[in-house]
Design an enzyme around this catalytic site. Sequence first.
Site, PDB file in Angstrom:
ATOM      1  N   ASP A 107       0.863  -1.183   0.000  1.00  0.00           N
ATOM      2  CA  ASP A 107       0.000   0.000   0.000  1.00  0.00           C
ATOM      3  C   ASP A 107       0.902   1.237   0.000  1.00  0.00           C
ATOM      4  O   ASP A 107       2.126   1.118   0.012  1.00  0.00           O
ATOM      5  CB  ASP A 107      -0.959  -0.037   1.186  1.00  0.00           C
ATOM      6  CG  ASP A 107      -0.243   0.136   2.517  1.00  0.00           C
ATOM      7  OD1 ASP A 107       1.005   0.256   2.520  1.00  0.00           O
ATOM      8  OD2 ASP A 107      -0.920   0.151   3.549  1.00  0.00           O
ATOM      9  N   SER A 108       0.305   2.415   0.006  1.00  0.00           N
ATOM     10  CA  SER A 108       1.120   3.620  -0.176  1.00  0.00           C
ATOM     11  C   SER A 108       1.448   4.323   1.127  1.00  0.00           C
ATOM     12  O   SER A 108       2.237   5.255   1.151  1.00  0.00           O
ATOM     13  CB  SER A 108       0.364   4.599  -1.066  1.00  0.00           C
ATOM     14  OG  SER A 108      -0.787   5.065  -0.384  1.00  0.00           O
ATOM     15  N   GLY A 109       0.836   3.907   2.214  1.00  0.00           N
ATOM     16  CA  GLY A 109       1.038   4.607   3.475  1.00  0.00           C
ATOM     17  C   GLY A 109       0.039   5.735   3.687  1.00  0.00           C
ATOM     18  O   GLY A 109      -0.040   6.304   4.763  1.00  0.00           O
ATOM     19  N   GLY A 110      -0.725   6.074   2.645  1.00  0.00           N
ATOM     20  CA  GLY A 110      -1.689   7.172   2.754  1.00  0.00           C
ATOM     21  C   GLY A 110      -2.674   6.965   3.895  1.00  0.00           C
ATOM     22  O   GLY A 110      -2.901   7.871   4.695  1.00  0.00           O
TER      23      GLY A 110
ATOM     24  N   CYS B 177      -9.341 -26.991  12.466  1.00  0.00           N
ATOM     25  CA  CYS B 177     -10.628 -27.688  12.619  1.00  0.00           C
ATOM     26  C   CYS B 177     -10.478 -29.210  12.537  1.00  0.00           C
ATOM     27  O   CYS B 177     -11.257 -29.940  13.143  1.00  0.00           O
ATOM     28  CB  CYS B 177     -11.626 -27.191  11.575  1.00  0.00           C
ATOM     29  SG  CYS B 177     -12.152 -25.492  11.868  1.00  0.00           S
TER      30      CYS B 177
ATOM     31  N   HIS C 183      -7.241 -20.823  10.871  1.00  0.00           N
ATOM     32  CA  HIS C 183      -8.637 -21.073  10.511  1.00  0.00           C
ATOM     33  C   HIS C 183      -9.248 -19.894   9.754  1.00  0.00           C
ATOM     34  O   HIS C 183      -9.859 -20.074   8.698  1.00  0.00           O
ATOM     35  CB  HIS C 183      -9.499 -21.399  11.728  1.00  0.00           C
ATOM     36  CG  HIS C 183     -10.951 -21.345  11.380  1.00  0.00           C
ATOM     37  ND1 HIS C 183     -11.586 -22.366  10.698  1.00  0.00           N
ATOM     38  CD2 HIS C 183     -11.863 -20.331  11.500  1.00  0.00           C
ATOM     39  CE1 HIS C 183     -12.827 -22.003  10.434  1.00  0.00           C
ATOM     40  NE2 HIS C 183     -13.020 -20.780  10.907  1.00  0.00           N
TER      41      HIS C 183
ATOM     42  N   GLY D 266     -10.894   4.685   0.150  1.00  0.00           N
ATOM     43  CA  GLY D 266     -11.789   5.540   0.927  1.00  0.00           C
ATOM     44  C   GLY D 266     -13.100   4.902   1.327  1.00  0.00           C
ATOM     45  O   GLY D 266     -14.029   5.590   1.753  1.00  0.00           O
TER      46      GLY D 266
ATOM     47  N   CYS E 123      -9.690 -27.030   7.547  1.00  0.00           N
ATOM     48  CA  CYS E 123      -8.361 -26.488   7.872  1.00  0.00           C
ATOM     49  C   CYS E 123      -7.689 -27.324   8.967  1.00  0.00           C
ATOM     50  O   CYS E 123      -8.339 -28.124   9.650  1.00  0.00           O
ATOM     51  CB  CYS E 123      -8.463 -25.024   8.294  1.00  0.00           C
ATOM     52  SG  CYS E 123      -8.876 -24.764  10.032  1.00  0.00           S
TER      53      CYS E 123
ATOM     54  N   GLN F  70     -10.862   7.933  -5.525  1.00  0.00           N
ATOM     55  CA  GLN F  70     -11.459   8.452  -4.284  1.00  0.00           C
ATOM     56  C   GLN F  70     -12.797   9.102  -4.626  1.00  0.00           C
ATOM     57  O   GLN F  70     -13.333   8.878  -5.702  1.00  0.00           O
ATOM     58  CB  GLN F  70     -10.484   9.435  -3.615  1.00  0.00           C
ATOM     59  CG  GLN F  70      -9.248   8.758  -2.997  1.00  0.00           C
ATOM     60  CD  GLN F  70      -9.565   7.986  -1.709  1.00  0.00           C
ATOM     61  OE1 GLN F  70     -10.664   8.067  -1.163  1.00  0.00           O
ATOM     62  NE2 GLN F  70      -8.589   7.209  -1.227  1.00  0.00           N
TER      63      GLN F  70
ATOM     64  N   ASP G 201      -8.093  -6.870   0.422  1.00  0.00           N
ATOM     65  CA  ASP G 201      -7.228  -7.075   1.579  1.00  0.00           C
ATOM     66  C   ASP G 201      -8.021  -6.633   2.792  1.00  0.00           C
ATOM     67  O   ASP G 201      -8.866  -5.747   2.683  1.00  0.00           O
ATOM     68  CB  ASP G 201      -5.958  -6.228   1.495  1.00  0.00           C
ATOM     69  CG  ASP G 201      -6.223  -4.779   1.890  1.00  0.00           C
ATOM     70  OD1 ASP G 201      -6.829  -4.049   1.071  1.00  0.00           O
ATOM     71  OD2 ASP G 201      -5.888  -4.384   3.024  1.00  0.00           O
TER      72      ASP G 201
ATOM     73  N   CYS H 275     -15.406 -27.046   8.060  1.00  0.00           N
ATOM     74  CA  CYS H 275     -14.108 -26.530   7.615  1.00  0.00           C
ATOM     75  C   CYS H 275     -13.067 -27.647   7.599  1.00  0.00           C
ATOM     76  O   CYS H 275     -13.030 -28.490   8.490  1.00  0.00           O
ATOM     77  CB  CYS H 275     -13.666 -25.407   8.548  1.00  0.00           C
ATOM     78  SG  CYS H 275     -12.057 -24.718   8.123  1.00  0.00           S
TER      79      CYS H 275
ATOM     80  N   ASP I  25      -2.240   8.470  -1.883  1.00  0.00           N
ATOM     81  CA  ASP I  25      -3.522   9.169  -2.014  1.00  0.00           C
ATOM     82  C   ASP I  25      -3.883   9.850  -0.708  1.00  0.00           C
ATOM     83  O   ASP I  25      -3.290   9.574   0.328  1.00  0.00           O
ATOM     84  CB  ASP I  25      -4.634   8.181  -2.415  1.00  0.00           C
ATOM     85  CG  ASP I  25      -4.820   7.081  -1.379  1.00  0.00           C
ATOM     86  OD1 ASP I  25      -3.844   6.751  -0.662  1.00  0.00           O
ATOM     87  OD2 ASP I  25      -5.933   6.535  -1.274  1.00  0.00           O
TER      88      ASP I  25
END
Length: 367
Positions: free
Chosen positions: A73-76, A302, A328, A209, A299, A182, A259, A297, A127
Amino acid sequence: MTTAHGDVQTPAFMPVGTQGAVKAVTHRDLESLGAEILLSNTYHLYLRPGADLIARRGGLHAFMGWSRPILTDSGGYQVFSLAARRTIDEDGARFRSHLDGSEHLLTPENVADIQAKLGSDVAMVFDECVAHPAEADAVRKSMERTLRWARRARERFVALQSGQVRDVIVTNPGQAQFGIVQGGVYPDLREESARGTVALGFEAYAIGGLSVGEPNETMYNVVGQTTPYLPDDRPRYLMGAGTPEDLVEAVARGVDLFDCVLPTRNARNGQLFTSEGVLNIKNARYAEDERPPDPACGCYTCRTYSRAYLRHLFHAKEMGASTLNTLHNLHFYLDTLSRIRDAIAFGRFEHFRLAFRQDLSRRLLDS
Ligand SMILES: [Zn+2]
């Protein structure tokens, strides 16, 4: 989606590895969960251990020992979250480090430089984020600034990738750069932002945003009003969302990439996402519950452990509690995306979406 470190099947979910690591799990775990791409945070890595150190170590992939794709990401958003500790003007954002109080300036140009040093496969433009709710005037000003910053970021990125910037080590010559749309919750501003950003010619585009406290329906509407202005042949990335339902609804509106810290952060707080709804493993009712967290599940957690044992680990503050809960939750998210991809491939996505929603409303009635 094709990147310098391999392909990513979309729609895809990116586990969040803020400091170059997904908390509580190893890269081996992530690989066996089928994570094809990770997100890492420019702001955090820039402050510690520093982008120059990572560049000298050959870039972020080599430094952290992860050979699959990485998006930074950009840190914005992080700088925006510092509130009282930052000021933003046309040049960029001045802020004090949350680690030692030292002063820093992030600009569209040096954020591109930092990400060139990190060598992620996808770099995001710097941004400006606005708080929700905000008046249309304030959102317009911020959206227009984000567009001006996007132009500066793109120029710098092109210069970096074409070898014109001598003093920056570019550790990934195949890096891509995504623009960010945005415009808050205002459809006309979203359209203007999308058209302006697409005109700058990025490899792909993100919707920023959102997932900042607005109602779900508002987020779905804004996503649905924005994706028609983004190219069909490029991935669309909805930043920072969301719950499993949010992901399904955003895919229905044309989103390809996600994300979110929810599966990992909530895991560490003892909250598990399951096919039967959210399960708080710390609750007394699970003290002698022999069932796995989610009977549906497959995984490792589980297949191996009971709710009773996981509850005990949580209350005993064992590190393994975070690890097993994270395994999980990430499995649940990645598996949901895998089922979405299958449903799309078989032309049954609308059916999947409807069934997912019915399960959800049934769970809400039960609880
Ligand atoms: Zn599980």
